[in-house]
Each structure stands twice: as C-alpha cells, then as structure tokens.
Write an enzyme that holds these catalytic residues in place. Structure first.
Site, mmCIF file in Angstrom:
data_model
loop_
_atom_site.group_PDB
_atom_site.id
_atom_site.type_symbol
_atom_site.label_atom_id
_atom_site.label_comp_id
_atom_site.label_asym_id
_atom_site.label_seq_id
_atom_site.Cartn_x
_atom_site.Cartn_y
_atom_site.Cartn_z
ATOM 1 N N ASP A 1 31.560 74.660 13.311
ATOM 2 C CA ASP A 1 30.113 74.876 13.543
ATOM 3 C C ASP A 1 29.447 75.912 12.628
ATOM 4 O O ASP A 1 28.584 76.689 13.086
ATOM 5 C CB ASP A 1 29.870 75.275 15.012
ATOM 6 C CG ASP A 1 30.326 74.210 15.994
ATOM 7 O OD1 ASP A 1 30.833 73.164 15.556
ATOM 8 O OD2 ASP A 1 30.198 74.438 17.214
ATOM 9 N N LYS B 1 30.351 66.992 17.538
ATOM 10 C CA LYS B 1 30.915 67.181 18.883
ATOM 11 C C LYS B 1 29.811 67.554 19.869
ATOM 12 O O LYS B 1 29.042 68.483 19.631
ATOM 13 C CB LYS B 1 32.015 68.246 18.852
ATOM 14 C CG LYS B 1 31.574 69.614 18.371
ATOM 15 C CD LYS B 1 32.778 70.543 18.335
ATOM 16 C CE LYS B 1 32.406 71.963 17.990
ATOM 17 N NZ LYS B 1 31.479 72.615 18.892
ATOM 18 N N CYS C 1 32.779 78.099 20.829
ATOM 19 C CA CYS C 1 33.334 76.854 20.298
ATOM 20 C C CYS C 1 34.697 77.024 19.633
ATOM 21 O O CYS C 1 35.527 76.107 19.655
ATOM 22 C CB CYS C 1 32.329 76.209 19.351
ATOM 23 S SG CYS C 1 30.876 75.613 20.260
#
Ligand code: C5J
Length: 234
Positions: free
Chosen positions: A37, A142, A175
C-alpha cells in the site's frame, strides 16, 4: 557451467539475513518481496492520510529505503508483489462496517483531494511514482487490510513455489501487520524490513515490530533493509 544453470543456482542458494530474534533463512527463488500500500493517498502530502490530520512525512521518510531494497531485489531477479488498498467504484466489496468507521468527514468512496478515497483507478489510489511496478511484477488490489483476504494472492504465490515473504510498506500496525499474520497462518516465513515500514504513530510501529518477533518469531522476523541487501550480495 552455463549462464542459465548459474542463475538458477543463485536463485536457490540458501542465504541468511542477520535478523531478530534470530537469523532468517531464505532463497531468493522461493521468496516474494511484498510491498504493501505505498499509495499516494497514504504517503503524499495533500492526500487522504494528511487530510485526516496525519504527518505523512513519517511515511515519506521510508521511501528511499523501500526503493533501495526494491532495486536490489529486482537486480537479483526476485519476484515482486505490490498491493493497493482498493475498492470497486460501486463499493460492492466494502462492507458497511469498514466504510462507516474512521473519520466521518471523509469515508471510503467519498470525493477526496486526490479523487474518490480508496477507489480503484482514482489518482490517490495509485502507487507512488518512486515505487511504480514494472513489467513482470504482480499488483494485488485488496479490499481488506490483509493482502490474502478476497484476493488471488495465495494462488499466485503457490504457482511460483513461493514459501517466504519479505515485507515492506504502510502502515506497520494495520495493513502490514495484518498481511504478515495472514501469511504466517498460511505457513509463509515472513521477514519485515524495519526501516522499510512506517506508521503515522511511531509507538504503534515499535510495538508491532516487538510483537512480530516475540516468543521466538511468533509472527516472523525483522531486520534493517541493509542486512537484506548484504544477504543478496553473498
Ligand atoms: C493501511 C490503513 N494500508 N491504515 N491502511 O495500513 O487504513
């Protein structure tokens, strides 16, 4: 020895990283570098993260290390996975429980400073230019915090014979940690690059590193990026 055989041997050569709580054994050809990310909305000034009041300079500070490790990994022919926290434009993959929590002023799917927040294809959802994926690298969109939930990641790794993950990215306690715990439960040996991950909350990062390597690497290992790069040169 011909060049192809030498390259295969280098990919399968047993290596170790000087890590905590003890050395991390791996082979490049059985390991994926997973970058979580590193998206404009989390990292860049003027994005979602900063709009919520976070100091994005903390996250920007890791970009040179993440890039150094990525370039070293690419140079030895290692497999790379990038993830984006990303939802469909109609939010069909975003449960209300996720959308309704967080800052009420700016929710997933709302119009933000770099387009709709965490929506696929919006400018803020892109990976930052410095770490942009190149041909042959896998990009996983995701809808969850973890990279395994509701994605094809397990199948992609299995098809390539991957058993180990080296992890970098943001944010450490959300994450990144979720992905490492998901991976650990699926049997992957995971190394987190200490200076290749960051949180908006430094204390959360330190706590996460400690939790991961506690009790004999209960979730995985941690090491500085320079120690991974040194292991690649072995
Ligand atoms: C990530 C978040 N990428 N903090 N997302 O950690 O919501």
């Amino acid at each position: 020895m011909n060049a192809e055989l030498a390259a295969t041997q280098a990919l399968l050569k047993p290596r170790t990283v000087a890590a905590q709580p003890f050395d991390y054994p791996f082979a490049i050809g059985r390991t994926a570098l997973v970058i979580i990310d590193m998206q404009r909305d989390f990292v860049e000034p003027g994005g979602f993260g900063e709009t919520l009041g976070n100091d994005v300079s903390l996250l920007q500070a890791i970009v040179p290390t993440v890039r150094r490790v990525l370039e070293a990994w690419r140079a030895v022919g290692g497999f790379v996975v990038h993830t984006r926290e990303s939802h469909a434009p109609d939010l069909s993959d975003c449960p209300p429980s996720k959308r309704l929590r967080g800052a009420p002023s700016l929710r997933i799917g709302d119009e933000g400073p770099m387009g709709r927040i965490l929506i696929a294809g919006e400018p803020g959802n892109a990976i930052i230019d410095e770490l942009a994926p190149i041909a042959g690298e896998l990009v996983i969109d995701k809808p969850g915090k973890g990279a395994f939930y509701a994605t094809g990641l397990t199948d992609e790794l299995t098809a390539r014979g991957i058993t180990h993950l080296v992890v970098m990215g943001v944010t450490t306690e959300v994450c990144v940690q979720t992905t490492m715990r998901e991976a650990n439960d699926r049997g992957y040996d995971c190394l987190l690059i200490e200076d290749g991950t960051e949180s908006y909350f430094p204390a959360f990062k330190e706590a996460t590193l400690a939790m991961i390597r506690a009790q004999g690497a209960i979730v995985g290992w941690t090491a500085p990026g320079a120690d991974l790069i040194a292991a690649l040169a072995d």
